[in-house]
Design an enzyme around this catalytic site. Structure first.
Site, PDB file in Angstrom:
ATOM      1  N   HIS A 525      10.035  -4.175   7.056  1.00 20.95           N
ATOM      2  CA  HIS A 525      10.481  -5.559   7.265  1.00 20.95           C
ATOM      3  C   HIS A 525      12.003  -5.689   7.235  1.00 20.95           C
ATOM      4  O   HIS A 525      12.557  -6.666   7.762  1.00 20.95           O
ATOM      5  CB  HIS A 525       9.864  -6.458   6.191  1.00 20.95           C
ATOM      6  CG  HIS A 525       9.736  -7.890   6.628  1.00 20.95           C
ATOM      7  ND1 HIS A 525      10.342  -8.387   7.757  1.00 20.95           N
ATOM      8  CD2 HIS A 525       9.061  -8.941   6.090  1.00 20.95           C
ATOM      9  CE1 HIS A 525      10.056  -9.665   7.899  1.00 20.95           C
ATOM     10  NE2 HIS A 525       9.269 -10.033   6.896  1.00 20.95           N
ATOM     11  N   ASP A 529      12.544  -7.802  11.790  1.00 18.12           N
ATOM     12  CA  ASP A 529      12.405  -9.211  11.423  1.00 18.12           C
ATOM     13  C   ASP A 529      11.458  -9.862  12.429  1.00 18.12           C
ATOM     14  O   ASP A 529      10.870  -9.193  13.281  1.00 18.12           O
ATOM     15  CB  ASP A 529      13.754  -9.909  11.376  1.00 18.12           C
ATOM     16  CG  ASP A 529      14.529  -9.802  12.682  1.00 18.12           C
ATOM     17  OD1 ASP A 529      13.913  -9.468  13.720  1.00 18.12           O
ATOM     18  OD2 ASP A 529      15.749 -10.048  12.678  1.00 18.12           O
TER      19      ASP A 529
END
Length: 552
Positions: A525, A529
């Site tokens: 992550h 994004d």
């Protein structure tokens, strides 16, 4: 200086990740070393404190085996290091002095009772090499040379099963193989432990064999057997420097005295297998509280002993009710890396269904018109590679030290291949630039080498993105775990035929039969994004919907 590749004789210190005085945990990256192959990270196998760096950043041509740093267990011990060592001027001299007595020190360390180096003719110990950056022990798979045979520089003397694959070990010295200390099948031989002895003069072979016990290797290879054969010797060697969590739990459950159990793990580590062997053989002494002994009467003592005996017997029966299957080196590393990945990487999961009909039609057309046979997985690899090229922010990894995203210059796809020893991930490099037929041929060759354990480090180390395809199994959807330091892995399920509404030529909805396949992206992550993730999944679906995009 470790040997981070089979041919490495010296290395350069590219960068120190730890500073003097820093705390070091097991597995921490302490420095980056430029080898004859690449710049690799050097993991510490011991915990402690970095007391002194002997080879600073930029040091060139440091021979393998030369000290590059000093660590201590206690932070206060740093100030007790002699000034002559702190100056660093005597490092090379110390190394040269140590090399003169290397054979004697190694011989005494390996087995001081059975091997007296002073009685041997001029000789060289061949030690278990570190054939990968994370290797701390290995198994002897096969000896290519026999005792008494001539060895030339570059000859393959044996095959060693490492934490990654089974690799060939090249000899860096010429001579004659006088004695094999670790026979075929020897397990968990620590890096640096002698596995053979060589001599320069063939006349010295017989002298070495006569002075080295014939069963020396067998006893070194199976320390657990040696411990169970002689109870008194086992108690004498009961001291250990560390204990594994599983062993600690077993000792607490069975109320055993840890000091009565022999540690057979690397660097004196007490392992789970050591405790189980002690329970089965009955050699593990049980702990009894001194307060219980004082308050118990003489009549209750026999009852207490019988209860203890019954408890131990019950524990033995429970331990015999299951079978421990020893893990290969590869599976041990996989288990460690997957746990680290789930604990340290923030996983983001995105799933989507892609239309398979254009892909299946394209595959059939290649076979019918051009005689080219490719698998669905081959086209999936190409599809993913083009998507990564079109979304370069997805072809990246996270640098913990810099706290930055690093974009990769090439699209190198790691493909999961199941083998008997564990899951291997050979790499198709520059997959976006290769034709589907070239990818197909390369995958077949790499998969065959992976199953045979013949992959070279360059063929499985690296990669920018992974694909795990379970489409050949009845698996519709699953989530894969990221393979660090990569930042993404695509889990591919099987194709299914479904009926869904479609718009006909007259503008009216009609039922249509289509083939769909589920894909799930597991993404880092900090790299992926929302925007990058959406762009990558969008590019992937577009490639599946119109296969002609692969030709652009």
């Amino acid at each position: 200086m470790p040997a981070l590749s089979p041919t490495m004789e010296q290395g350069n210190i590219a960068k120190w990740r730890k500073k003097e005085g820093d705390k070091i945990e097991v597995g921490d990256i302490i420095c980056e070393i430029q080898t004859d192959k690449a710049t690799l990270e050097f993991e510490s196998l011991e915990e402690g404190y970095l007391a002194k760096i002997l080879a600073p950043d930029g040091t060139k041509d440091v021979p393998v085996g030369q000290p590059i740093a000093i660590t201590v267990e206690d932070l206060n011990d740093i100030q007790n290091i002699p000034e002559s060592v702190l100056g660093g001027s005597e490092v090379k001299q110390t190394k040269s002095t140590q090399s003169d007595v290397k054979t004697e020190d190694t011989a005494q360390k390996s087995n001081p009772e059975k091997l007296d180096a002073s009685k041997l003719p001029p000789h060289i110990f061949i030690e278990m090499p570190a054939l990968s950056p994370t290797m701390d022990q290995g198994n002897i798979a096969r000896w290519r040379k026999k005792e008494g045979e001539k060895i030339e520089v570059g000859d393959i003397i044996c095959e060693i099963e490492t934490d990654k694959a089974t690799l060939e070990f090249e000899c860096l010295e010429e001579g004659y193989l006088a004695k094999i200390l670790a026979p075929e099948g020897s397990k968990d031989v620590a890096v640096g432990q002698p596995i053979a002895i060589t001599v320069e003069d063939p006349a010295d072979v017989e002298a070495v064999q006569s002075n080295v016990s014939g069963n020396l290797a067998a006893k070194e290879a199976t320390p657990a057997q040696l411990a169970t054969n002689d109870k008194q010797e086992k108690v004498q060697k009961s001291s250990f420097s560390r204990i594994s969590p599983a062993a600690k739990l077993l000792i607490a459950q069975h109320k055993l005295d840890a000091s009565s159990i022999t540690a057979t793990g690397p660097r004196g580590t007490l392992l789970k297998s050591d405790v189980l062997n002690a329970i089965k053989s009955g050699t593990g002494a049980t702990k009894s509280s001194s307060s219980e002994l004082k308050t118990s009467s003489s009549k209750s003592q026999p009852q207490s002993q019988s209860q203890t005996h019954a408890s131990v017997s019950s524990d033995v029966q429970q331990s015999d009710s299951y079978v421990d299957i020893p893990n290969s080196q590869i599976r041990k590393v996989i288990a460690k890396r997957l746990l680290e990945s789930k604990q340290s990487i923030p996983h983001l999961y995105l799933t989507a269904d892609v239309i398979l009909d254009p892909l299946l039609s394209f595959r059939k057309e290649l076979k019918d018109k051009f005689g080219v046979k490719v698998s669905v997985n081959d086209i999936v690899i190409k599809t993913v590679a083009i998507a990564l090229r079109n979304v370069p922010k997805a072809n990246a990894f996270w640098d913990d030290n810099k706290g930055e995203i690093i974009l990769c210059d090439s699209v190198d796809i790691s493909i999961a291949v199941a083998t008997e020893k564990g899951l291997m991930t050979p790499i198709v490099r520059n997959a976006d630039q290769k034709s589907i037929s070239a990818i197909s041929s390369e995958i077949k060759e790499l998969a065959e080498k992976a199953r045979a354990g013949k992959l070279t480090p360059n063929e499985f180390q690296g990669g920018t993105f992974s694909i795990l395809n379970l489409g050949m199994f009845p698996v519709d959807q699953f989530c894969a775990i990221i393979n660090p330091p990569q930042s993404g892995i695509l889990a591919v399920g099987r194709g299914n035929t479904v009926v869904e509404p479609a718009i006909g030529e007259d503008g009216i909805e009609i039922p249509a039969v289509v083939n769909k396949m589920n894909v799930t992206l597991s993404a880092e992550h900090r790299v992926f994004d929302g925007e990058v993730s959406g762009d990558f999944i969008g590019a992937l679906k577009s490639n599946f919907s119109d296969i002609r995009r692969l030709l652009i």
